[in-house]
Motif scaffolding. Structure first.
Motif, PDB file in Angstrom:
ATOM      1  N   GLU A   1       0.830  -1.210   0.000  1.00  0.00           N
ATOM      2  CA  GLU A   1       0.000   0.000   0.000  1.00  0.00           C
ATOM      3  C   GLU A   1       0.866   1.263   0.000  1.00  0.00           C
ATOM      4  OE1 GLU A   1      -0.304  -2.397   2.319  1.00  0.00           O
ATOM      5  OE2 GLU A   1      -2.023  -3.448   1.428  1.00  0.00           O
ATOM      6  N   ARG A   2       2.058   1.175   0.602  1.00  0.00           N
ATOM      7  CA  ARG A   2       2.955   2.338   0.713  1.00  0.00           C
ATOM      8  C   ARG A   2       4.358   1.901   0.285  1.00  0.00           C
ATOM      9  NH1 ARG A   2       3.554   2.746   6.085  1.00  0.00           N
ATOM     10  NH2 ARG A   2       4.489   4.830   5.980  1.00  0.00           N
ATOM     11  N   PRO A   3       4.576   1.706  -1.012  1.00  0.00           N
ATOM     12  CA  PRO A   3       5.854   1.134  -1.468  1.00  0.00           C
ATOM     13  C   PRO A   3       7.075   1.988  -1.144  1.00  0.00           C
ATOM     14  CG  PRO A   3       4.538   1.912  -3.324  1.00  0.00           C
ATOM     15  CD  PRO A   3       3.637   1.931  -2.135  1.00  0.00           C
ATOM     16  N   GLY A   4       6.888   3.275  -0.929  1.00  0.00           N
ATOM     17  CA  GLY A   4       8.022   4.133  -0.607  1.00  0.00           C
ATOM     18  C   GLY A   4       8.080   4.520   0.857  1.00  0.00           C
ATOM     19  N   SER A   5       7.547   3.645   1.719  1.00  0.00           N
ATOM     20  CA  SER A   5       7.342   4.016   3.122  1.00  0.00           C
ATOM     21  C   SER A   5       8.575   3.850   3.998  1.00  0.00           C
ATOM     22  CB  SER A   5       6.201   3.177   3.709  1.00  0.00           C
ATOM     23  OG  SER A   5       6.538   1.793   3.684  1.00  0.00           O
ATOM     24  N   LEU A   6       9.658   3.268   3.508  1.00  0.00           N
ATOM     25  CA  LEU A   6      10.819   3.041   4.366  1.00  0.00           C
ATOM     26  C   LEU A   6      11.315   4.345   4.976  1.00  0.00           C
ATOM     27  CD1 LEU A   6      12.999   1.183   5.550  1.00  0.00           C
ATOM     28  CD2 LEU A   6      14.344   1.571   3.472  1.00  0.00           C
ATOM     29  N   GLY A   7      11.413   5.393   4.167  1.00  0.00           N
ATOM     30  CA  GLY A   7      11.888   6.673   4.678  1.00  0.00           C
ATOM     31  C   GLY A   7      10.978   7.231   5.764  1.00  0.00           C
ATOM     32  N   ASP A   8       9.657   7.169   5.537  1.00  0.00           N
ATOM     33  CA  ASP A   8       8.712   7.646   6.550  1.00  0.00           C
ATOM     34  C   ASP A   8       8.801   6.814   7.825  1.00  0.00           C
ATOM     35  OD1 ASP A   8       7.847   9.572   4.775  1.00  0.00           O
ATOM     36  OD2 ASP A   8       6.115   8.419   4.090  1.00  0.00           O
ATOM     37  N   ASP A   9       8.997   5.510   7.671  1.00  0.00           N
ATOM     38  CA  ASP A   9       9.100   4.634   8.841  1.00  0.00           C
ATOM     39  C   ASP A   9      10.348   4.968   9.667  1.00  0.00           C
ATOM     40  OD1 ASP A   9       6.805   3.372   8.032  1.00  0.00           O
ATOM     41  OD2 ASP A   9       7.826   1.645   7.132  1.00  0.00           O
ATOM     42  N   VAL A  10      11.462   5.230   8.982  1.00  0.00           N
ATOM     43  CA  VAL A  10      12.693   5.601   9.687  1.00  0.00           C
ATOM     44  C   VAL A  10      12.491   6.918  10.430  1.00  0.00           C
ATOM     45  CG1 VAL A  10      15.100   6.336   9.376  1.00  0.00           C
ATOM     46  CG2 VAL A  10      14.247   4.324   8.160  1.00  0.00           C
ATOM     47  N   ALA A  11      11.894   7.888   9.758  1.00  0.00           N
ATOM     48  CA  ALA A  11      11.670   9.194  10.390  1.00  0.00           C
ATOM     49  C   ALA A  11      10.746   9.072  11.597  1.00  0.00           C
ATOM     50  CB  ALA A  11      11.087  10.173   9.376  1.00  0.00           C
ATOM     51  N   THR A  12       9.681   8.299  11.463  1.00  0.00           N
ATOM     52  CA  THR A  12       8.740   8.113  12.574  1.00  0.00           C
ATOM     53  C   THR A  12       9.417   7.427  13.760  1.00  0.00           C
ATOM     54  OG1 THR A  12       6.859   7.975  11.054  1.00  0.00           O
ATOM     55  CG2 THR A  12       6.562   7.037  13.255  1.00  0.00           C
ATOM     56  N   ALA A  13      10.206   6.394  13.469  1.00  0.00           N
ATOM     57  CA  ALA A  13      10.904   5.670  14.543  1.00  0.00           C
ATOM     58  C   ALA A  13      11.886   6.586  15.261  1.00  0.00           C
ATOM     59  CB  ALA A  13      11.629   4.454  13.972  1.00  0.00           C
ATOM     60  N   ALA A  14      12.579   7.435  14.508  1.00  0.00           N
ATOM     61  CA  ALA A  14      13.533   8.361  15.114  1.00  0.00           C
ATOM     62  C   ALA A  14      12.820   9.365  16.015  1.00  0.00           C
ATOM     63  CB  ALA A  14      14.322   9.078  14.032  1.00  0.00           C
ATOM     64  N   ILE A  15      11.708   9.884  15.551  1.00  0.00           N
ATOM     65  CA  ILE A  15      10.941  10.859  16.340  1.00  0.00           C
ATOM     66  C   ILE A  15      10.408  10.203  17.606  1.00  0.00           C
ATOM     67  CG2 ILE A  15       8.840  12.263  16.363  1.00  0.00           C
ATOM     68  CD1 ILE A  15       9.319  12.717  13.333  1.00  0.00           C
ATOM     69  N   ASN A  16       9.845   8.991  17.478  1.00  0.00           N
ATOM     70  CA  ASN A  16       9.289   8.295  18.631  1.00  0.00           C
ATOM     71  C   ASN A  16      10.365   7.960  19.677  1.00  0.00           C
ATOM     72  OD1 ASN A  16       6.759   8.390  17.473  1.00  0.00           O
ATOM     73  ND2 ASN A  16       6.851   6.315  16.651  1.00  0.00           N
ATOM     74  N   ALA A  17      11.585   7.742  19.206  1.00  0.00           N
ATOM     75  CA  ALA A  17      12.686   7.416  20.114  1.00  0.00           C
ATOM     76  C   ALA A  17      13.294   8.650  20.751  1.00  0.00           C
ATOM     77  CB  ALA A  17      13.767   6.635  19.361  1.00  0.00           C
ATOM     78  N   GLY A  18      12.889   9.834  20.292  1.00  0.00           N
ATOM     79  CA  GLY A  18      13.456  11.060  20.828  1.00  0.00           C
ATOM     80  C   GLY A  18      14.856  11.348  20.311  1.00  0.00           C
ATOM     81  N   ALA A  19      15.173  10.822  19.123  1.00  0.00           N
ATOM     82  CA  ALA A  19      16.515  11.009  18.560  1.00  0.00           C
ATOM     83  C   ALA A  19      16.638  12.396  17.929  1.00  0.00           C
ATOM     84  CB  ALA A  19      16.799   9.939  17.514  1.00  0.00           C
ATOM     85  N   ARG A  20      17.822  12.978  18.064  1.00  0.00           N
ATOM     86  CA  ARG A  20      18.106  14.251  17.392  1.00  0.00           C
ATOM     87  C   ARG A  20      18.629  14.039  15.984  1.00  0.00           C
ATOM     88  NH1 ARG A  20      21.707  17.603  21.672  1.00  0.00           N
ATOM     89  NH2 ARG A  20      20.602  16.985  23.593  1.00  0.00           N
ATOM     90  N   GLY A  21      19.152  12.873  15.717  1.00  0.00           N
ATOM     91  CA  GLY A  21      19.693  12.578  14.398  1.00  0.00           C
ATOM     92  C   GLY A  21      19.606  11.101  14.096  1.00  0.00           C
ATOM     93  N   VAL A  22      19.878  10.740  12.840  1.00  0.00           N
ATOM     94  CA  VAL A  22      19.802   9.352  12.378  1.00  0.00           C
ATOM     95  C   VAL A  22      21.116   8.973  11.714  1.00  0.00           C
ATOM     96  CG1 VAL A  22      18.693   7.777  10.727  1.00  0.00           C
ATOM     97  CG2 VAL A  22      17.300   9.376  12.057  1.00  0.00           C
ATOM     98  N   ILE A  23      21.632   7.809  12.077  1.00  0.00           N
ATOM     99  CA  ILE A  23      22.787   7.226  11.400  1.00  0.00           C
ATOM    100  C   ILE A  23      22.331   5.973  10.678  1.00  0.00           C
ATOM    101  CG2 ILE A  23      25.052   6.153  11.659  1.00  0.00           C
ATOM    102  CD1 ILE A  23      25.583   7.906  14.047  1.00  0.00           C
ATOM    103  N   GLY A  24      22.589   5.926   9.390  1.00  0.00           N
ATOM    104  CA  GLY A  24      22.311   4.726   8.610  1.00  0.00           C
ATOM    105  C   GLY A  24      23.605   3.988   8.328  1.00  0.00           C
TER     106      GLY A  24
END
Length: 350
Positions: free
Chosen positions: A273-296
């Motif tokens: 249903e959301r084939p490009g959702s990986l980026g949104d999922d990463v952003a949501t997880a980072a926000i929920n975790a209270g992260a200031r930044g993301v390292i891939g």
């Protein structure tokens, strides 16, 4: 149940561990963080996933336990090439390739259920116990207990109360991937009973970590020495392997198939249903975790991540979350070379 039929190797986070355990075998993950001679280039192209090549190096060097068989998941082209090469190197070993859908639709869950049934029959042919509903339900319950203990352990690490911090958490993931669920429950409960490790001074900058292969605890020590505090992760060698399997109906195989396909996805798996959702999922997880930044962190030449990282960039940029992308070859040498970049990234967020 008693696990006494021998050891079954695996190399992918989508491997159905409860099924292997229910057949009386002990699942054992072939991790790439073992120092052995580089020999995979004799069979595989230089520009191929280093995780796959390091795993093949282990079998070519004889640095494996005595395996009754090896279960491969058809998760990407590189993993298929590993299966082909393994057949050449170990003609004497039982191996099987299980097809893994890239989506979790109703039809794909049904297809994967049939693949798990095929694996069940294969394990029985290898000398395993015939799997019934009670045995599979018991194994799923054990792995769900492991999952809940890891949730508690991650919460302890997030509060900076875990002795050894995120490096100790990764060490626990590594042990659980080669231990039976009964052994994992025992040592995880022991860790959780330890008192809180209260640290003095300012804690690091909260960072969310995602990607594929990063099994080295020393890499997490490096992140923390650069001023980062890993508050949550989604890695093939981390939380992804031990996601909870929900019981939806009486078909245990279908529950297992659905649970595996719906666990936090790597780049090769996506939502229909959301084939490009990986980026949104990463952003949501980072926000929920209270992260200031993301390292891939991704292994070099990983085509699925190469294709999806632009979407991750866009989603994080839209949310105003700084992003640092690192690549490596499954060696400590490669991650150590990124120290200056990590330090600069963390300093930028202070």
């Amino acid at each position: 149940m008693s696990v006494n039929k021998g050891v079954i190797g695996f190399a992918c986070a989508y491997t159905p561990l409860p099924l292997i355990h229910a057949a009386g075998f002990a699942p054992y993950r072939i991790l790439p963080n073992v120092d052995c001679p580089d020999q995979a280039g004799r069979l595989l192209h230089d520009n191929l996933c280093p995780h796959v090549k390091r795993v093949l190096d282990r079998v070519m060097s004889g640095m494996l336990p005595d395996l009754k068989g090896m279960v491969f998941m058809n998760s990407c082209d590189s993993m298929r090439r590993l299966y082909d090469a393994w057949k050449t190197v170990r003609v004497d070993m039982n191996i099987v390739l299980i097809d893994l859908p890239s989506v979790s639709t109703k039809s794909s869950v049904g297809f994967f259920r049939d693949e798990l049934e095929r694996l069940s029959r294969t394990l029985e042919q290898w000398g395993g116990t015939a799997i019934d509903d009670a045995a599979l339900a018991g194994s799923i319950d054990l792995y769900n207990r492991v999952s809940s203990l890891f949730t508690a352990l991650r919460e302890k690490a997030t509060r900076s109360e875990l002795k050894g911090d995120s490096a100790a958490l990764q060490e626990a993931y590594n042990k659980a991937s080669i231990f039976s669920p009964e052994e994992s429950i025992e040592f995880l409960e022991a860790i959780l009973k330890e008192g809180a490790d209260i640290k003095q001074g300012e804690s690091g900058v909260p960072v969310y970590l995602f990607g594929n292969m990063l099994p080295e605890p020393e890499a997490f020590t490096l992140f923390e020495s650069c001023g980062a505090h890993i508050v949550s992760d989604d890695l093939c060698t981390g939380s992804r392997l031990f996601a909870t399997i929900e019981t939806v109906d009486d078909d245990r195989l279908r529950n297992l198939a659905r649970g595996i396909l719906r666990r936090p996805s790597c780049a090769r798996t996506f939502s229909a249903e959301r084939p490009g959702s990986l980026g949104d999922d990463v952003a949501t997880a980072a926000i929920n975790a209270g992260a200031r930044g993301v390292i891939g962190y991704t292994a070099k030449f990983c085509d699925p991540y190469i294709a999806r990282l632009p979407g991750v960039w866009e989603s994080l940029k839209r949310e105003g979350i700084p992003f640092l992308l690192l690549e490596g070859d499954c060696t400590l040498r490669s991650i150590g070379q990124h120290r200056t970049r990590i330090e600069a990234f963390v300093e930028m967020m202070r």
